[in-house]
Scaffold this active site. Structure first.
Site, PDB file in Angstrom:
ATOM      1  N   CYS A  18       0.813  -1.201   0.000  1.00 37.62           N
ATOM      2  CA  CYS A  18       0.000   0.000   0.000  1.00 37.62           C
ATOM      3  C   CYS A  18       0.847   1.251   0.000  1.00 37.62           C
ATOM      4  O   CYS A  18       2.029   1.227   0.329  1.00 37.62           O
ATOM      5  CB  CYS A  18      -0.904   0.024   1.230  1.00 37.62           C
ATOM      6  N   GLY A  44      -0.247   0.497  -5.072  1.00 34.91           N
ATOM      7  CA  GLY A  44      -1.562  -0.102  -4.894  1.00 34.91           C
ATOM      8  C   GLY A  44      -2.535   0.440  -5.907  1.00 34.91           C
ATOM      9  O   GLY A  44      -2.687   1.657  -6.028  1.00 34.91           O
ATOM     10  N   ASN A 120       0.291   0.817   5.838  1.00 34.15           N
ATOM     11  CA  ASN A 120       1.027   0.043   4.842  1.00 34.15           C
ATOM     12  C   ASN A 120       1.848  -0.998   5.587  1.00 34.15           C
ATOM     13  O   ASN A 120       2.625  -0.650   6.471  1.00 34.15           O
ATOM     14  CB  ASN A 120       1.940   0.974   4.034  1.00 34.15           C
ATOM     15  N   GLY A 121       1.681  -2.252   5.191  1.00 32.63           N
ATOM     16  CA  GLY A 121       2.434  -3.330   5.841  1.00 32.63           C
ATOM     17  C   GLY A 121       1.481  -4.430   6.268  1.00 32.63           C
ATOM     18  O   GLY A 121       0.282  -4.362   5.992  1.00 32.63           O
ATOM     19  N   TYR A 261      12.403  -3.625  -6.475  1.00 30.77           N
ATOM     20  CA  TYR A 261      11.207  -3.563  -7.316  1.00 30.77           C
ATOM     21  C   TYR A 261      10.193  -2.514  -6.898  1.00 30.77           C
ATOM     22  O   TYR A 261       9.634  -1.810  -7.745  1.00 30.77           O
ATOM     23  CB  TYR A 261      10.513  -4.932  -7.296  1.00 30.77           C
TER      24      TYR A 261
HETATM   25  P1  AMP Z   1       6.284 -13.989 -12.193  1.00 32.99           P
HETATM   26  O1  AMP Z   1       5.753 -13.794 -13.557  1.00 32.99           O
HETATM   27  O2  AMP Z   1       5.274 -14.607 -11.268  1.00 32.99           O
HETATM   28  O3  AMP Z   1       7.581 -14.704 -12.135  1.00 32.99           O
HETATM   29  O4  AMP Z   1       6.530 -12.542 -11.581  1.00 32.99           O
HETATM   30  C1  AMP Z   1       7.689 -11.820 -11.899  1.00 32.99           C
HETATM   31  C2  AMP Z   1       7.347 -10.467 -12.440  1.00 32.99           C
HETATM   32  O5  AMP Z   1       6.453  -9.810 -11.546  1.00 32.99           O
HETATM   33  C3  AMP Z   1       8.587  -9.612 -12.567  1.00 32.99           C
HETATM   34  O6  AMP Z   1       8.576  -9.038 -13.851  1.00 32.99           O
HETATM   35  C4  AMP Z   1       8.454  -8.578 -11.478  1.00 32.99           C
HETATM   36  O7  AMP Z   1       8.806  -7.303 -11.960  1.00 32.99           O
HETATM   37  C5  AMP Z   1       7.022  -8.609 -11.074  1.00 32.99           C
HETATM   38  N1  AMP Z   1       6.848  -8.648  -9.617  1.00 32.99           N
HETATM   39  C6  AMP Z   1       7.684  -9.138  -8.693  1.00 32.99           C
HETATM   40  N2  AMP Z   1       7.169  -9.010  -7.460  1.00 32.99           N
HETATM   41  C7  AMP Z   1       5.956  -8.430  -7.601  1.00 32.99           C
HETATM   42  C8  AMP Z   1       4.934  -8.033  -6.696  1.00 32.99           C
HETATM   43  N3  AMP Z   1       5.056  -8.223  -5.401  1.00 32.99           N
HETATM   44  N4  AMP Z   1       3.831  -7.449  -7.216  1.00 32.99           N
HETATM   45  C9  AMP Z   1       3.709  -7.267  -8.534  1.00 32.99           C
HETATM   46  N5  AMP Z   1       4.637  -7.627  -9.438  1.00 32.99           N
HETATM   47  C10 AMP Z   1       5.754  -8.199  -8.988  1.00 32.99           C
END
Ligand code: AMP
Length: 488
Positions: A18, A44, A120-121, A261
């Site tokens: 969030c 979010g 947030n958390g 990220y």
């Molecule tokens: P996946 O396709 O499940 O392996 O997710 C990896 C992709 O999701 C990468 O391109 C990341 O940039 C992105 N990503 C990683 N962690 C998150 C997160 N917590 N929420 C949304 N996107 C994420």
């Protein structure tokens, strides 16, 4: 009331990332809060809410599902949020509840007046506390763990709102960056390890801003003052800003995934732009696992700064070999695996002119389920790449986060079940490499990971959970103090 199916205390795990904003002392408090939330939209996208407060102590609220612009783009909505103080929240929840009752800020009336809370958390003992609170008669209105704060404040025997909040904070465990607004003040709090971020800004007219990231200060023209420190409570009122430190000092454990990220690249974290940090991580990755290639291609947008750093270090051209369609939400928002697959196709296309006949290094920030990598590798091969190498600017994500970053349960994490060679085969890459944990710490300006006292929370890569996962323990019992209160 929305239609919902809930398991009030047994939700498998909260999934909340969030963004929070609070303004004190501006005639445009609600508008500035909406702008701040807009800058924090990446934290979010599921719902947004603002609660404002007039000097007389009258509160106004507007909340809704969707983006900040969908909910606060209408001038009449902002005009209705009267007052010189406001608090806002962007919510990102991928499973369970999308009900309006879970959309923050939460608001409740107390004997001292109204109180709005934006969090947030994730709390790691929320379910345990909820059970105890329900036994003693508290009626929960939502399934978000943030409501625990509201009830703990309500039953506290302390007299001032700040003392009641501190009393509540001493009973919760987990990660929180919290902003609360009541008739006397705007209050900001960070958990004792400072897992989630919270910064302080000052408005030109003299008011204050509290926000998850500095990009929310930039958009409202506020000057960055400093981070709220781990375990610190800041109280802002017309007399200015005061600080309290009710928790014994302990070394902080800021979330390392914010760097990798989650935070926006133009935000400043620990004095350094996130963008620069990500480039340094990419350079370290190139030093650790460089491979002969003709072109370095980021997986947009999250892989861009790391790919730039990698390319500069490797001395290989950086090209936009994958084009992202910006009009689709993040892949993770889609709730089913099937739609998630579709989402990736909708989101990215290969730029054949850059890829055909070349040895390509793809750079992304993380592999979670492996869905994105698998699709992208396939797409790049189909566009004529002769070799496809995947480089990841984080270590393998082997553990779920319980502190506020949405990760699926452990069994769905590709790296929890497979070694790197197997993962390379599964995603179809000629080679796959992740930055090492020490390499990541080096890129963050540390000598490496100090195993005795790591500088960051890196549980998603190590399983080293610095805050006890109380609710995860079987038959977790409510704290004794609350039970005694319930029985008395
Ligand atoms: P996946 O396709 O499940 O392996 O997710 C990896 C992709 O999701 C990468 O391109 C990341 O940039 C992105 N990503 C990683 N962690 C998150 C997160 N917590 N929420 C949304 N996107 C994420």
């Amino acid at each position: 009331m929305d239609d919902v199916t809930t398991r009030p205390f047994e939700d498998d795990k909260p999934h909340e990332e969030c963004g929070v904003v609070g303004i004190w002392g501006s005639a445009d408090a609600a508008a500035l809060t909406a702008l701040g939330l807009h800058a924090l939209q990446h934290r979010g996208q599921e719902a947004a809410g603002i609660v404002s407060m007039e000097t007389s102590g009258i509160f106004h609220a507007h909340k809704g599902r969707g983006l900040v612009g969908d909910n606060f783009g209408d001038a009449a909505v902002i005009a209705g949020l009267r007052g010189r103080a406001a608090v806002g929240h962007n919510r990102y929840a991928t499973t369970g509840e999308t009900a309006l009752r879970n959309v923050q800020p939460l608001y409740a009336d107390f004997e001292f007046g109204g109180l709005a809370v934006a969090h947030n958390g994730n709390l790691t003992n929320a379910n345990t506390l909820k059970r105890a609170l329900v036994r003693r008669g508290c009626l929960f209105q939502s399934t978000t763990d943030s409501e625990v704060f509201v009830h703990l404040i309500a039953i506290s025997l302390y007299s001032t709102v700040t003392d009641r909040l501190i009393d509540a904070l001493k009973q919760v465990q987990g990660a929180y960056s919290l902003i609360a607004l009541h008739n006397g003040a705007l209050i900001g709090a960070r958990d004792p390890l400072g897992v989630r971020p919270l910064v302080i800004g000052k408005l030109a007219g003299g008011g204050y801003v509290l926000a998850s990231e500095t990009c929310a200060l930039d958009i409202v023209g506020a000057d960055f003052v400093r981070d709220v420190e781990p375990g610190e409570i800041v109280v802002v009122d017309d007399a200015g800003l005061r600080s309290q430190k009710p928790f014994a000092g302990q070394p902080s454990r800021f979330c390392i995934f914010e760097y990798i990220y989650f935070a926006r690249p133009d935000s400043i974290v620990e004095g350094t732009p996130v963008y620069e940090t990500r480039k340094r991580i990419g350079a370290e990755l190139a030093r650790e696992s460089g491979v002969a290639a003709d072109v370095i291609v980021p997986v947009p947008d999250s892989g861009v700064p790391a790919a730039m750093g990698y390319a500069a270090e490797a001395g290989v051209p950086y090209e936009l070999g994958i084009i992202r369609n910006h009009y689709v939400g993040r892949t993770f928002i889609e709730p089913t695996d099937q739609i998630r697959h579709l989402g990736v196709k909708l989101k990215h296309s290969a730029n054949r002119a850059v890829i055909e006949g070349r040895r390509v290094v793809l750079v992304d920030d993380s592999i979670v389920r492996g869905t994105t990598s698998r699709k992208i590798v396939e797409m790049v091969r189909a566009a004529g790449a002769t070799e496809v190498h995947m480089r990841i600017s984080s270590p393998p994500t082997t553990h779920s986060c319980f502190y506020g970053i949405d990760t699926p349960e452990r069994g769905k994490l590709l790296a929890a079940k497979h070694d790197v060679a197997e993962m390379a085969r599964i995603i179809g890459a000629d080679s796959l490499a992740f930055i090492s944990l020490d390499g990541l710490y080096r890129a963050l300006g540390r000598p490496g990971r100090d195993t005795a006292q790591p500088a960051y929370c890196d549980a998603c890569f190590t399983g080293d959970y610095a805050i006890p996962l109380v609710d995860q323990r079987e038959n977790a019992e409510p704290p004794l103090s609350l039970l005694h209160a319930a029985n008395s």
